[in-house]
Structure formats: C-alpha cells, structure tokens
Design a protein around this motif. Structure first.
Motif, PDB file in Angstrom:
ATOM      1  N   PHE A  25      15.769 -25.122 -27.151  1.00  0.00           N
ATOM      2  CA  PHE A  25      16.263 -26.375 -27.438  1.00  0.00           C
ATOM      3  C   PHE A  25      15.057 -27.566 -26.735  1.00  0.00           C
ATOM      4  N   GLU A  26      14.528 -27.979 -27.624  1.00  0.00           N
ATOM      5  CA  GLU A  26      13.662 -28.509 -27.366  1.00  0.00           C
ATOM      6  C   GLU A  26      13.214 -30.490 -27.536  1.00  0.00           C
ATOM      7  N   GLU A  27      13.693 -30.387 -28.729  1.00  0.00           N
ATOM      8  CA  GLU A  27      14.146 -31.992 -29.093  1.00  0.00           C
ATOM      9  C   GLU A  27      15.234 -31.766 -28.599  1.00  0.00           C
ATOM     10  N   ILE A  28      15.106 -32.560 -27.093  1.00  0.00           N
ATOM     11  CA  ILE A  28      16.570 -33.543 -26.497  1.00  0.00           C
ATOM     12  C   ILE A  28      16.389 -34.994 -26.585  1.00  0.00           C
ATOM     13  N   TYR A  29      17.502 -35.688 -26.893  1.00  0.00           N
ATOM     14  CA  TYR A  29      18.218 -36.963 -26.782  1.00  0.00           C
ATOM     15  C   TYR A  29      19.417 -37.016 -25.764  1.00  0.00           C
ATOM     16  N   LEU A  30      18.998 -37.957 -25.084  1.00  0.00           N
ATOM     17  CA  LEU A  30      20.024 -38.436 -23.710  1.00  0.00           C
ATOM     18  C   LEU A  30      20.442 -39.650 -23.966  1.00  0.00           C
ATOM     19  N   THR A  31      22.197 -39.648 -24.323  1.00  0.00           N
ATOM     20  CA  THR A  31      22.689 -40.422 -24.402  1.00  0.00           C
ATOM     21  C   THR A  31      22.919 -41.384 -23.129  1.00  0.00           C
ATOM     22  N   THR A  32      22.944 -42.659 -22.229  1.00  0.00           N
ATOM     23  CA  THR A  32      22.712 -43.877 -21.300  1.00  0.00           C
ATOM     24  C   THR A  32      23.071 -44.708 -21.268  1.00  0.00           C
ATOM     25  N   HIS A  33      23.878 -45.194 -20.266  1.00  0.00           N
ATOM     26  CA  HIS A  33      24.060 -46.371 -20.274  1.00  0.00           C
ATOM     27  C   HIS A  33      24.469 -47.374 -18.540  1.00  0.00           C
ATOM     28  N   TYR A  34      24.965 -45.778 -17.744  1.00  0.00           N
ATOM     29  CA  TYR A  34      24.080 -46.569 -16.312  1.00  0.00           C
ATOM     30  C   TYR A  34      22.972 -46.504 -15.720  1.00  0.00           C
ATOM     31  N   LEU A  35      22.134 -47.437 -15.300  1.00  0.00           N
ATOM     32  CA  LEU A  35      21.038 -47.542 -14.533  1.00  0.00           C
ATOM     33  C   LEU A  35      20.232 -46.039 -15.161  1.00  0.00           C
ATOM     34  N   PRO A  36      20.049 -46.532 -16.551  1.00  0.00           N
ATOM     35  CA  PRO A  36      19.381 -45.939 -17.381  1.00  0.00           C
ATOM     36  C   PRO A  36      18.097 -45.763 -17.312  1.00  0.00           C
ATOM     37  N   GLY A  37      17.111 -47.239 -16.077  1.00  0.00           N
ATOM     38  CA  GLY A  37      15.887 -46.944 -16.132  1.00  0.00           C
ATOM     39  C   GLY A  37      15.289 -45.286 -14.755  1.00  0.00           C
ATOM     40  N   HIS A  38      16.741 -45.741 -14.264  1.00  0.00           N
ATOM     41  CA  HIS A  38      16.921 -44.488 -12.963  1.00  0.00           C
ATOM     42  C   HIS A  38      15.875 -43.118 -13.559  1.00  0.00           C
ATOM     43  N   ILE A  39      16.847 -42.639 -14.667  1.00  0.00           N
ATOM     44  CA  ILE A  39      16.601 -41.624 -15.936  1.00  0.00           C
ATOM     45  C   ILE A  39      15.480 -41.690 -15.936  1.00  0.00           C
ATOM     46  N   GLU A  40      15.175 -42.372 -16.567  1.00  0.00           N
ATOM     47  CA  GLU A  40      13.992 -42.305 -17.578  1.00  0.00           C
ATOM     48  C   GLU A  40      12.201 -42.178 -16.383  1.00  0.00           C
ATOM     49  N   ARG A  41      12.434 -42.797 -16.222  1.00  0.00           N
ATOM     50  CA  ARG A  41      11.710 -42.640 -14.485  1.00  0.00           C
ATOM     51  C   ARG A  41      11.423 -41.281 -13.649  1.00  0.00           C
ATOM     52  N   ALA A  42      12.447 -40.849 -14.385  1.00  0.00           N
ATOM     53  CA  ALA A  42      12.696 -39.337 -12.942  1.00  0.00           C
ATOM     54  C   ALA A  42      12.346 -37.984 -14.081  1.00  0.00           C
ATOM     55  N   LEU A  43      12.613 -38.563 -15.606  1.00  0.00           N
ATOM     56  CA  LEU A  43      12.377 -37.214 -16.259  1.00  0.00           C
ATOM     57  C   LEU A  43      10.936 -37.830 -17.117  1.00  0.00           C
ATOM     58  N   GLY A  44      10.411 -38.855 -17.723  1.00  0.00           N
ATOM     59  CA  GLY A  44       9.478 -39.031 -17.974  1.00  0.00           C
ATOM     60  C   GLY A  44       9.462 -39.252 -19.658  1.00  0.00           C
ATOM     61  N   ASP A  45       9.164 -38.540 -20.373  1.00  0.00           N
ATOM     62  CA  ASP A  45       8.738 -37.819 -22.065  1.00  0.00           C
ATOM     63  C   ASP A  45       9.606 -35.919 -22.199  1.00  0.00           C
ATOM     64  N   GLY A  46       9.352 -35.956 -20.925  1.00  0.00           N
ATOM     65  CA  GLY A  46       9.860 -34.354 -20.955  1.00  0.00           C
ATOM     66  C   GLY A  46       8.580 -33.558 -20.910  1.00  0.00           C
ATOM     67  N   SER A  47       7.518 -33.583 -21.398  1.00  0.00           N
ATOM     68  CA  SER A  47       6.488 -32.874 -20.960  1.00  0.00           C
ATOM     69  C   SER A  47       5.827 -31.472 -20.598  1.00  0.00           C
ATOM     70  N   ARG A  48       6.565 -32.280 -18.588  1.00  0.00           N
ATOM     71  CA  ARG A  48       6.723 -31.559 -17.961  1.00  0.00           C
ATOM     72  C   ARG A  48       7.176 -30.126 -17.470  1.00  0.00           C
ATOM     73  N   PHE A  49       7.951 -30.210 -18.627  1.00  0.00           N
ATOM     74  CA  PHE A  49       9.507 -29.012 -18.933  1.00  0.00           C
ATOM     75  C   PHE A  49       8.879 -28.420 -20.241  1.00  0.00           C
ATOM     76  N   GLY A  50       8.056 -29.259 -20.555  1.00  0.00           N
ATOM     77  CA  GLY A  50       7.876 -28.267 -22.546  1.00  0.00           C
ATOM     78  C   GLY A  50       8.775 -28.993 -23.207  1.00  0.00           C
ATOM     79  N   VAL A  51       9.550 -30.078 -23.376  1.00  0.00           N
ATOM     80  CA  VAL A  51      10.834 -30.844 -25.009  1.00  0.00           C
ATOM     81  C   VAL A  51       9.807 -31.769 -24.830  1.00  0.00           C
ATOM     82  N   THR A  52      10.842 -32.630 -25.421  1.00  0.00           N
ATOM     83  CA  THR A  52      10.219 -33.916 -25.798  1.00  0.00           C
ATOM     84  C   THR A  52      12.110 -34.571 -26.336  1.00  0.00           C
ATOM     85  N   LEU A  53      11.247 -35.251 -25.180  1.00  0.00           N
ATOM     86  CA  LEU A  53      12.885 -36.688 -24.439  1.00  0.00           C
ATOM     87  C   LEU A  53      13.171 -37.696 -25.441  1.00  0.00           C
ATOM     88  N   HIS A  54      14.759 -37.782 -25.852  1.00  0.00           N
ATOM     89  CA  HIS A  54      13.892 -38.795 -26.464  1.00  0.00           C
ATOM     90  C   HIS A  54      15.180 -39.588 -26.032  1.00  0.00           C
TER      91      HIS A  54
END
Length: 328
Positions: free
Chosen positions: A41-70
C-alpha cells in the motif's frame, strides 16, 4: 484514521496526538506506515483532527518510507466512518482502512484477498481477545459472513471473544449510507446498518500480532512485546542479544543493562543504575546513580533521579522523577 483525542492515554497525549506516542522510540504511526508499505500500500490518506500539524511534521510527505502521504484534516470530529467517507468519495476501487492507534503486524494483503474472495462489500479484520468488553464483538458463520455484531457489550451481553480490530477492507459503495458532514461511526452505525440491510459483511481472521493501545497499561505492555519481538516491526535494527544501544549513548561501567532494553540517542546512565528488562529510554534521557527502571518507557529528555525506582510506568517527555521516588 488518526484523528482521535487519545483521552484514555492522558496526560501523555495532552500535547501529542495518540498516533505519535513512541513505541520502540519511533512514532506508532510510523510503524503502521511501514507495515502498509511492506504489504504493497503506497498511496495513504491520513484523516486527522487533534494536533494535525504534529503528525504532518513527524511523517512529512512519506517519501522516506517509500509511500505518498495525503492529509485530510477534519474541521470537527466526524466519527470513524464520517472521516473516511469524506476522503473516499472519489475512490473507485477496493481500499483498506486502519486505526492509527494500534500496534500490529497483521498480513494486510491477506485480508484484502479474503475480502475479494467472498465478494464482500465490507470486511473487518478480527482477533480473539481475553476481555472483549472494550471492543466490538463479532459472530460469523464458517465462511466468515457476519451474523451478529455488538459494540462494547456489557458483561451479560458477551456472546463472542472475537473482537473487531479497527482494520477494514471496503468497497466504495459500503459508505453510501454515510450522511455528509455528520459524525458517523463504523462500529456503532455503519456496520449495524449493513448487517440489517443484508449486505455482505465479513470477518477475516487477523494472522499476526495486534494490540489496541487504549490505556497506559496496554501501552507499556505493547512496548515490552516489541522488545521481546512478539510483533515484527519493520525498520528496527537487529539486536541479537536484545540490547538496542544507540552509539551516542553513554553507559557507565558500573551501570547494568538487562535485556531486552532499548537506549536512545545521547542517553546517559550513571554508575549503580539498572535499566531493564523490558525498558525503552528515549533520546537524551538520564538515569542517575543507583536508580532502577524496569518494564517502563521514558520519553525523550526524561530524567530519573538518584536511587529512584520506576516499575511498569510511562514517564513523559522532559519529565523529572526526583531523587528517591518510587513509581510503581
């Protein structure tokens, strides 16, 4: 699904989203992203609500894991099904949903194959548990078709020890009944609706380890399980003797490390201290003279004072346990 408030893990989650609590010194959500990648599974969507900026800063765009994060931020809590429906409206093929607060190595591709082989509109991955009262429980026939489902039963209502894991395989039409912009839950509303309508709802047995990190006790237990290799976590370095010691950590010759134990970057352990078994120290932690830390997790920059004893506890980031304190 990474939008929950993590109320049962407070105060650890007061300023950190639950999917980012560290397990083996990596965010829980990172382990799940690596698991998804491992099963294709390489196309991943993250549904966020609580402190969403923390999650995005921690994982970024997913490229270092070989996936695409939205990232899909809920403007207000929409419930599990409501949040997924908001993202999946444009989907045209089978997709998988996984809760962001579980630690698992379940074979996700096998679950998808099961779903397709049954012609299901929705499949929940299930596991046998000792105490099913905190979960949705399932009764299914010999082919896995769900005949009965009940969310968080009272003791007298328990009819099964087969629990819903929060891992689902869905066809897009499974979400047709979700109202727009209204909180809606998989277990409390969508699955009972599908069941009453006679839709093909199935339960696939989950092969592998699964832990719902819903309480501090379960969180600590999951850390120990990770160190004891009861769960296969991708990306962890090998530790044949059960000792993960970062090369920048400083351990006094008079200190004792009892495997399995993980010591993070720049951690310092003083003479006479004992760390382990079943303990994770985060980056920059300090354990002072004659202190004992066993079956516990200490987040980054935590300090354990001289002659203190920490048994079966979780110590938050930058927290200080003073001299001669006992946390049991």
């Amino acid at each position: 699904m990474a939008g929950g408030l993590g109320t049962r893990l407070r105060p650890l989650t007061c300023d950190r989203p639950k999917p980012l609590v560290p397990v083996a010194n990596r965010p829980l959500l990172e382990h799940l992203v690596r698991l998804l990648k491992r099963h294709g599974f390489e196309e991943i969507y993250l549904t966020t609500h609580y402190l969403p900026g923390h999650i995005e800063r921690a994982l970024g765009d997913g490229s270092r894991f070989g996936v695409t994060l939205h990232y899909a931020i809920e403007p207000y809590p929409l419930g599990t099904a409501g949040a997924v429906s908001r993202v999946a409206r444009s989907f045209s093929e089978t997709f998988l949903v996984i809760s962001g607060d579980c630690l698992t190595d379940i074979d996700l591709r096998k679950a998808v194959d099961f779903h397709r082989s049954r012609g299901a509109v929705a499949t929940m991955v299930v596991k046998e548990v000792e105490d099913p009262r905190q979960y949705g429980i399932v009764s299914a026939d010999e082919r896995g078709r769900v005949r009965r489902f009940l969310e968080k039963p009272a003791p007298e209502e328990v009819f099964s020890r087969t629990a819903n894991t929060g891992i689902y395989v869905l066809e897009p039409e499974a979400l047709d009944g979700c109202p727009d912009g209204v909180p809606y839950d998989f277990s409390k509303e969508l699955f009972p609706q599908l069941l009453s309508a006679g839709e093909p709802l199935y339960a696939a047995p989950g092969d592998g380890y699964w832990s719902d990190i819903g309480s501090c006790t379960q969180y600590i237990r999951s850390q120990v399980d990770a160190l004891e290799r009861k769960v296969k976590l991708a990306g962890l370095p090998e530790a044949p003797r059960g000792l993960w010691l970062h090369p920048t950590a400083v351990v006094d010759r008079g200190a004792r490390l009892v495997p399995p134990v993980m010591i993070g970057r720049g951690a310092r352990i003083a003479a006479g201290a004992r760390v382990g078994p079943g303990t994770v120290l985060g980056d920059g932690c300090e354990v002072h003279e004659e202190a004992v830390v066993e079956r516990s997790v200490v987040w980054e920059w935590g300090t354990i004072g001289p002659e203190s004893v920490v048994l079966g506890a979780a110590v938050g980031a930058v927290a200080v346990v003073e001299e001669r304190v006992r946390l049991l």
